[in-house]
Design an enzyme around this catalytic site. Structure first.
Site, PDB file in Angstrom:
ATOM      1  N   ARG A   1      36.878  41.796  36.542  1.00 47.74           N
ATOM      2  CA  ARG A   1      37.273  40.934  35.439  1.00 47.74           C
ATOM      3  C   ARG A   1      37.285  39.478  35.917  1.00 47.74           C
ATOM      4  O   ARG A   1      37.437  39.207  37.105  1.00 47.74           O
ATOM      5  CB  ARG A   1      38.654  41.318  34.906  1.00 47.74           C
ATOM      6  CG  ARG A   1      38.725  42.726  34.318  1.00 47.74           C
ATOM      7  CD  ARG A   1      40.143  43.042  33.850  1.00 47.74           C
ATOM      8  NE  ARG A   1      40.234  44.381  33.240  1.00 47.74           N
ATOM      9  CZ  ARG A   1      40.497  45.486  33.908  1.00 47.74           C
ATOM     10  NH1 ARG A   1      40.687  45.442  35.225  1.00 47.74           N
ATOM     11  NH2 ARG A   1      40.561  46.649  33.287  1.00 47.74           N
TER      12      ARG A   1
ATOM     13  N   LYS B   1      44.977  44.050  35.615  1.00 43.82           N
ATOM     14  CA  LYS B   1      45.435  44.254  34.241  1.00 43.82           C
ATOM     15  C   LYS B   1      46.274  45.516  34.133  1.00 43.82           C
ATOM     16  O   LYS B   1      47.239  45.582  33.367  1.00 43.82           O
ATOM     17  CB  LYS B   1      44.222  44.330  33.312  1.00 43.82           C
ATOM     18  CG  LYS B   1      44.554  44.439  31.841  1.00 43.82           C
ATOM     19  CD  LYS B   1      43.293  44.425  30.995  1.00 43.82           C
ATOM     20  CE  LYS B   1      43.618  44.497  29.515  1.00 43.82           C
ATOM     21  NZ  LYS B   1      42.371  44.468  28.683  1.00 43.82           N
TER      22      LYS B   1
ATOM     23  N   HIS C   1      32.761  38.871  30.597  1.00 37.97           N
ATOM     24  CA  HIS C   1      33.388  40.186  30.428  1.00 37.97           C
ATOM     25  C   HIS C   1      32.349  41.228  30.020  1.00 37.97           C
ATOM     26  O   HIS C   1      32.469  42.410  30.358  1.00 37.97           O
ATOM     27  CB  HIS C   1      34.493  40.110  29.369  1.00 37.97           C
ATOM     28  CG  HIS C   1      35.381  41.309  29.348  1.00 37.97           C
ATOM     29  ND1 HIS C   1      36.437  41.486  30.221  1.00 37.97           N
ATOM     30  CD2 HIS C   1      35.365  42.416  28.567  1.00 37.97           C
ATOM     31  CE1 HIS C   1      37.024  42.635  29.977  1.00 37.97           C
ATOM     32  NE2 HIS C   1      36.402  43.224  28.976  1.00 37.97           N
TER      33      HIS C   1
ATOM     34  N   ARG D   1      30.628  43.818  32.451  1.00 36.29           N
ATOM     35  CA  ARG D   1      31.204  45.148  32.669  1.00 36.29           C
ATOM     36  C   ARG D   1      30.615  46.161  31.697  1.00 36.29           C
ATOM     37  O   ARG D   1      30.362  47.309  32.066  1.00 36.29           O
ATOM     38  CB  ARG D   1      32.724  45.075  32.519  1.00 36.29           C
ATOM     39  CG  ARG D   1      33.403  44.314  33.639  1.00 36.29           C
ATOM     40  CD  ARG D   1      34.802  43.816  33.268  1.00 36.29           C
ATOM     41  NE  ARG D   1      35.677  44.833  32.767  1.00 36.29           N
ATOM     42  CZ  ARG D   1      36.402  45.671  33.523  1.00 36.29           C
ATOM     43  NH1 ARG D   1      36.317  45.592  34.839  1.00 36.29           N
ATOM     44  NH2 ARG D   1      37.201  46.559  32.975  1.00 36.29           N
TER      45      ARG D   1
ATOM     46  N   TYR E   1      45.673  58.273  44.728  1.00 35.17           N
ATOM     47  CA  TYR E   1      44.890  59.456  45.069  1.00 35.17           C
ATOM     48  C   TYR E   1      43.456  59.311  44.585  1.00 35.17           C
ATOM     49  O   TYR E   1      42.500  59.574  45.316  1.00 35.17           O
ATOM     50  CB  TYR E   1      45.541  60.694  44.449  1.00 35.17           C
ATOM     51  CG  TYR E   1      44.728  61.958  44.617  1.00 35.17           C
ATOM     52  CD1 TYR E   1      44.640  62.593  45.856  1.00 35.17           C
ATOM     53  CD2 TYR E   1      44.035  62.507  43.545  1.00 35.17           C
ATOM     54  CE1 TYR E   1      43.889  63.745  46.013  1.00 35.17           C
ATOM     55  CE2 TYR E   1      43.281  63.651  43.693  1.00 35.17           C
ATOM     56  CZ  TYR E   1      43.215  64.269  44.931  1.00 35.17           C
ATOM     57  OH  TYR E   1      42.463  65.405  45.071  1.00 35.17           O
TER      58      TYR E   1
END
Length: 247
Positions: A44, A76, A137, A140, A174
């Site tokens: 971002r 975020k 943006h 992405r 994880y």
């Protein structure tokens, strides 16, 4: 967020690599590097602007695989995000480390201890002719579309690479470890894809669109006060919502 079709990706990549806004070389190179690095890492805008050298690992050790560890407070999702770096992304960082006068930030403005303006990259898109067609943006979205349409990568790898998955901190940690190698392969494939699609032809810095930034229709009703590369540019005008929607 506005973004071009994947078929237009070669022209976009070529335009970024050839970007020249007529500013001083250091400012121009910082903008170009920031755009490329964002495209390569799926980051971002805010994550990129405040990236500090202390967040990167393995850049100076050939036996280590480089990565970017973005702290939770800058994400975020408020969870730490680990970005495995492609060879191309690591190369940009090594180039920037050799630049004189650098501070603790990777992509600083004219002041080495302050980040580039939040408008720097979006106005570069405008200057390249992508006003209303491509935002930072939207990089992405391009990457996500490519990865999903390829059919080679699991959806959870893609979502993790975008920094979306963070139901709880234990599971997030994880998943970061579990998918790191897969995401490294995916981001390297993406970087290699960008090299391949851009290689056959190099587009001019303004791509195929007109220069709308200084046109009367663009300037009409816009307020003065933009900053490019950390410096004030009286020729750049913006509406506040343009800054907000690109974060």
């Amino acid at each position: 967020m506005p973004r071009v079709e994947l078929s237009e990706l070669p022209a976009l990549v070529a335009a970024i690599r050839a970007y020249d806004d007529g500013s001083v070389p250091r400012r121009r190179e910082t903008t170009r590097h920031a755009l490329l690095f964002t495209l390569l890492t799926w980051a971002r805008t805010g994550e990129l602007r405040s990236a500090a050298w202390s967040e990167f690992e393995g850049l100076d050790n050939s036996s280590c695989q480089p990565l970017w560890r973005i702290p939770a407070e800058r994400m975020k999702t408020k969870c730490e995000h680990i970005v495995p770096l492609s060879r191309q992304a690591a190369s940009i960082l090594r180039q920037r480390k050799r630049m004189p006068g650098r501070g603790h930030l990777v992509f600083s403005g004219d002041d080495p201890d302050r980040p580039i303006s939040e408008n720097t990259m979006i106005y570069a898109c405008y200057r390249m002719g992508y006003l209303g067609r491509q935002t930072v943006h939207g990089f992405r979205g391009l990457a996500s579309t490519w990865a999903n349409e390829s059919g080679r990568y699991r959806p959870d790898w893609i979502e993790m690479a975008l920094g979306h998955n963070c139901e709880d901190k234990v599971r997030a940690a994880y998943n970061s470890a579990l998918y790191l190698d897969m995401r490294r392969t995916m981001l390297q494939d993406w970087a290699d894809h960008l090299d391949r699609v851009e290689a056959p032809q190099r587009a001019p810095a303004r791509a195929n669109g007109p220069n709308l930034v200084n046109s009367p229709s663009f300037l009409n009703g816009w307020s003065i006060g933009g900053q490019i590369g950390g410096g004030f540019d009286p020729q750049v005008r913006f509406r506040p919502q343009e800054m907000i929607t690109d974060q």
